[in-house]
Design a protein around this motif. Structure first.
Motif, PDB file in Angstrom:
ATOM      1  N   SER A 198      37.044  32.738  34.127  1.00  0.00           N
ATOM      2  CA  SER A 198      36.536  33.466  35.063  1.00  0.00           C
ATOM      3  C   SER A 198      37.377  34.094  36.349  1.00  0.00           C
ATOM      4  O   SER A 198      38.448  34.183  36.036  1.00  0.00           O
ATOM      5  CB  SER A 198      34.854  32.574  35.975  1.00  0.00           C
ATOM      6  N   SER A 199      37.209  35.594  36.766  1.00  0.00           N
ATOM      7  CA  SER A 199      37.368  36.091  37.500  1.00  0.00           C
ATOM      8  C   SER A 199      36.959  36.337  38.247  1.00  0.00           C
ATOM      9  O   SER A 199      36.151  37.381  38.470  1.00  0.00           O
ATOM     10  CB  SER A 199      38.173  37.233  36.549  1.00  0.00           C
ATOM     11  N   THR A 200      37.458  36.575  39.521  1.00  0.00           N
ATOM     12  CA  THR A 200      36.943  37.368  41.155  1.00  0.00           C
ATOM     13  C   THR A 200      38.406  37.203  42.104  1.00  0.00           C
ATOM     14  O   THR A 200      39.050  37.061  41.981  1.00  0.00           O
ATOM     15  CB  THR A 200      35.715  36.678  41.506  1.00  0.00           C
ATOM     16  N   MET A 201      37.277  37.170  43.134  1.00  0.00           N
ATOM     17  CA  MET A 201      37.955  37.095  44.592  1.00  0.00           C
ATOM     18  C   MET A 201      38.864  35.669  44.442  1.00  0.00           C
ATOM     19  O   MET A 201      38.747  34.722  44.059  1.00  0.00           O
ATOM     20  CB  MET A 201      37.582  36.993  45.912  1.00  0.00           C
TER      21      MET A 201
ATOM     22  N   ASN B 245      26.853  44.379  40.748  1.00  0.00           N
ATOM     23  CA  ASN B 245      26.148  43.409  40.251  1.00  0.00           C
ATOM     24  C   ASN B 245      26.869  42.882  41.602  1.00  0.00           C
ATOM     25  O   ASN B 245      28.264  42.927  42.992  1.00  0.00           O
ATOM     26  CB  ASN B 245      27.119  43.105  38.558  1.00  0.00           C
ATOM     27  N   CYS B 246      26.579  41.286  41.293  1.00  0.00           N
ATOM     28  CA  CYS B 246      27.011  40.311  42.343  1.00  0.00           C
ATOM     29  C   CYS B 246      26.807  40.710  44.014  1.00  0.00           C
ATOM     30  O   CYS B 246      27.434  39.703  44.645  1.00  0.00           O
ATOM     31  CB  CYS B 246      28.223  39.291  42.115  1.00  0.00           C
ATOM     32  N   GLY B 247      25.834  41.598  44.216  1.00  0.00           N
ATOM     33  CA  GLY B 247      25.771  42.198  45.915  1.00  0.00           C
ATOM     34  C   GLY B 247      26.470  42.995  46.311  1.00  0.00           C
ATOM     35  O   GLY B 247      26.408  43.154  47.494  1.00  0.00           O
ATOM     36  N   VAL B 248      27.600  43.050  45.246  1.00  0.00           N
ATOM     37  CA  VAL B 248      28.701  44.286  45.883  1.00  0.00           C
ATOM     38  C   VAL B 248      28.592  44.915  45.416  1.00  0.00           C
ATOM     39  O   VAL B 248      28.277  46.012  44.044  1.00  0.00           O
ATOM     40  CB  VAL B 248      30.089  43.308  44.999  1.00  0.00           C
TER      41      VAL B 248
ATOM     42  N   LEU C  32      33.898  42.794  48.825  1.00  0.00           N
ATOM     43  CA  LEU C  32      33.645  43.882  48.307  1.00  0.00           C
ATOM     44  C   LEU C  32      35.136  44.888  48.526  1.00  0.00           C
ATOM     45  O   LEU C  32      35.058  45.819  47.707  1.00  0.00           O
ATOM     46  CB  LEU C  32      33.223  44.520  50.116  1.00  0.00           C
ATOM     47  N   GLY C  33      36.408  44.068  49.156  1.00  0.00           N
ATOM     48  CA  GLY C  33      37.033  44.862  48.832  1.00  0.00           C
ATOM     49  C   GLY C  33      37.329  45.194  46.604  1.00  0.00           C
ATOM     50  O   GLY C  33      38.246  45.498  46.977  1.00  0.00           O
ATOM     51  N   LEU C  34      37.543  43.832  45.803  1.00  0.00           N
ATOM     52  CA  LEU C  34      37.719  44.363  44.722  1.00  0.00           C
ATOM     53  C   LEU C  34      36.908  45.157  44.070  1.00  0.00           C
ATOM     54  O   LEU C  34      37.059  45.882  43.040  1.00  0.00           O
ATOM     55  CB  LEU C  34      36.616  43.012  44.454  1.00  0.00           C
ATOM     56  N   LEU C  35      35.756  45.918  44.744  1.00  0.00           N
ATOM     57  CA  LEU C  35      35.530  47.443  44.267  1.00  0.00           C
ATOM     58  C   LEU C  35      36.655  48.533  44.624  1.00  0.00           C
ATOM     59  O   LEU C  35      36.549  49.438  43.931  1.00  0.00           O
ATOM     60  CB  LEU C  35      34.069  47.949  44.473  1.00  0.00           C
ATOM     61  N   SER C  36      37.296  48.462  45.345  1.00  0.00           N
ATOM     62  CA  SER C  36      38.545  49.040  45.541  1.00  0.00           C
ATOM     63  C   SER C  36      40.277  49.295  44.843  1.00  0.00           C
ATOM     64  O   SER C  36      40.996  47.839  44.831  1.00  0.00           O
ATOM     65  CB  SER C  36      38.772  49.713  47.231  1.00  0.00           C
ATOM     66  N   PRO C  37      41.000  49.974  45.075  1.00  0.00           N
ATOM     67  CA  PRO C  37      42.378  50.165  44.024  1.00  0.00           C
ATOM     68  C   PRO C  37      43.351  49.852  45.861  1.00  0.00           C
ATOM     69  O   PRO C  37      44.282  49.471  45.485  1.00  0.00           O
ATOM     70  CB  PRO C  37      42.733  50.917  43.206  1.00  0.00           C
ATOM     71  N   GLY C  38      42.421  49.488  46.629  1.00  0.00           N
ATOM     72  CA  GLY C  38      43.546  49.982  48.059  1.00  0.00           C
ATOM     73  C   GLY C  38      44.350  51.423  48.334  1.00  0.00           C
ATOM     74  O   GLY C  38      45.171  50.274  49.427  1.00  0.00           O
TER      75      GLY C  38
END
Length: 486
Positions: A290-293, A94-97, A112-118
């Protein structure tokens, strides 16, 4: 019924069935064999296991219409945050990611970094087919219906994300969309709200998404603006859907900022009007934050902002950005820059608008939770029980039949998901059993990662996955693809 089996893998006895169609509830047993529902009614015969559902609701497994679980289903395949609240299927990308396709060596700008635990555990996939293959090779506890993200395509193809794509770049991205659809993607999503995609023109999006036409896939969008220009953004979204002749999904519909409180009086009639002449759907989450970057745009930092996670400063998770800035002797913008990469929770919506959108009959439910970090938004663990408990039982915004439909049958219909979202003979045995009198979300903003109350059992493709507060370690999830794509 005729031709009913005499032996079953599982029988659910004595429950009250709400079948996901908004039909009135009814008393019935449910028989399951080989991952499918094979009998509904008075079920006689032997079974390897029998669940007594007396006094409980037996419903379709919930379909989370909006997630960012793309890598979580591989890194954390138990998906306790979802199965514990009755979710059996997640819509990702979703959200283009999305985590596919991503060209090796290309940049990974937020979000894009939100999809990774790092921590290096997330693999990257140069093709969507590779990602689908990975999902099939290592099943999670939930089904995955993946979309391909326009922002991921831009990061892989466009060498300057601050401008619109060139004709050749559009053609390259369009090729990736076709590959993703061929691999089974259920649609394409955009996130023009975010910096890596905000320079994309309407025409760029239409031309990149051309393969959607006639494919049966959907176009889902985190719109360009959900604040002052929310109406313009809705109109752009409808125009893209009309140009492509595809189903449009308005992601996490909201109106943001005090100046826009109450504007659901404008947006929902506009959506209703669009629905009368084209295929339009929408989802929302049952919270007013809401919650995002963590943004570095001052205009997006004017509301209360709580840091959810920070790469360089993990110790500040759960703290107010204003307090961090004051402690450091800097303004909010400078503090936000020092915390990058980071995610945050924004208290930017009016509860009355949230209720109005939830009560809007065609609204689906999506959690939009970010699955990594110490202090995620409580929606990651609580969305669906919150709808059932607070908004349905306590506030009586809608009937329980309608609540279940918003979380199952409606979502399956809008995303073209076949054989799920409804309890019917022949459908996949994705089932949630819950106590309508006690189901509720348990997490808070201070303590978000808490399993919900009242979810007694969750069955995914016939496998008992959650039972009386404990994960059963089943990994029976499958990849949900567009009809006709194996």
């Amino acid at each position: 019924m005729t031709d009913q089996p005499t032996s079953f893998d599982l029988i659910i006895r004595g429950g009250t069935v709400i079948d996901g169609t908004r039909a009135p509830r009814f008393a019935a047993d449910v028989g399951i064999k080989d991952g499918r529902i094979v009998a509904i009614g008075e079920v006689a015969g032997d079974a390897q296991r029998v669940i007594d559902a007396s006094g409980r609701i037996v419903a379709p497994g919930f379909i989370d219409a909006h997630t960012h679980d793309d890598s979580a289903v591989l890194v954390d395949p138990g998906m306790t945050c979802k199965v514990s609240q009755g979710v059996t299927s997640v819509v990702t990308g979703n959200c283009g990611v999305s985590i596919a396709p991503l060209k090796p060596g290309s940049p990974r700008p937020m979000p894009l970094g939100l999809l990774s635990p790092g921590d290096g555990r997330v693999a990257e996939y140069a093709s969507f087919a590779d990602y689908v293959a990975a999902l099939r090779a290592a099943p999670s506890a939930v089904n995955v219906a993946p979309m391909v993200g326009h922002t991921a395509l831009r990061a892989s193809v466009v060498n300057d994300l601050g401008r619109a794509a060139t004709e050749s770049e559009v053609a390259e991205m369009r090729g990736h969309v076709q590959e993703a659809l061929d691999a089974g993607a259920i649609g394409v999503s955009t996130g023009t709200f975010y910096p890596p995609a905000e320079a994309a023109s309407t025409e760029e999006i239409i031309e990149v998404c051309r393969p959607l036409t006639g494919s049966g896939g959907v176009y889902a969008t985190h719109m360009r603006n959900e604040a002052d220009d929310v109406v313009k953004s809705l109109e752009e979204s409808f125009a893209i859907g009309e140009a492509l002749d595809v189903q449009v999904v308005i992601s996490h519909h909201k109106v943001v900022g005090p100046a826009n409180f109450g504007r659901t009086k404008e947006t929902l009639p506009l959506i209703t009007k669009a629905m009368s002449c084209q295929c339009v759907a929408l989802d929302c989450y049952p919270y007013n934050a809401s919650s995002t970057m963590l943004h570095t745009d001052p205009a997006k930092l004017q509301v209360k902002v709580v840091v959810a996670a920070s790469g360089p400063h993990p110790e500040v998770a759960g703290r107010d950005l204003a307090d961090i800035a004051a402690e450091w002797g800097v303004d909010r913008l400078e503090a936000a820059k020092r915390l990058q990469p980071a995610s945050a929770i924004y208290f930017s919506m009016d509860e009355a608008d949230v209720r109005t959108i939830l009560a809007f009959e065609p609204t689906m439910i999506g959690s939009d939770g970010l699955p990594f970090g110490e202090r995620p938004h409580p929606r990651l663990w609580g969305t669906f029980p919150r709808v059932l408990g607070y908004y349905c039982r306590e506030l009586e915004l809608f009937s329980l039949e309608t609540a279940v439909w918003k979380m199952s049958g409606l979502t399956a219909q809008n995303f073209g998901i076949k054989g799920r979202g409804r309890l019917a003979v022949g459908n996949h045995a994705d089932i949630t059993i819950f106590d309508a009198a006690s189901v509720r979300d348990s997490g808070t903003y201070d303590d978000p990662c808490v399993p919900a109350a009242g979810i007694e059992a969750v069955i995914v493709n016939g496998a008992l996955t959650w039972w009386q507060g404990a994960h059963q370690n089943a990994r029976a999830g499958r990849v949900i693809t567009r009809a006709g794509v194996q």
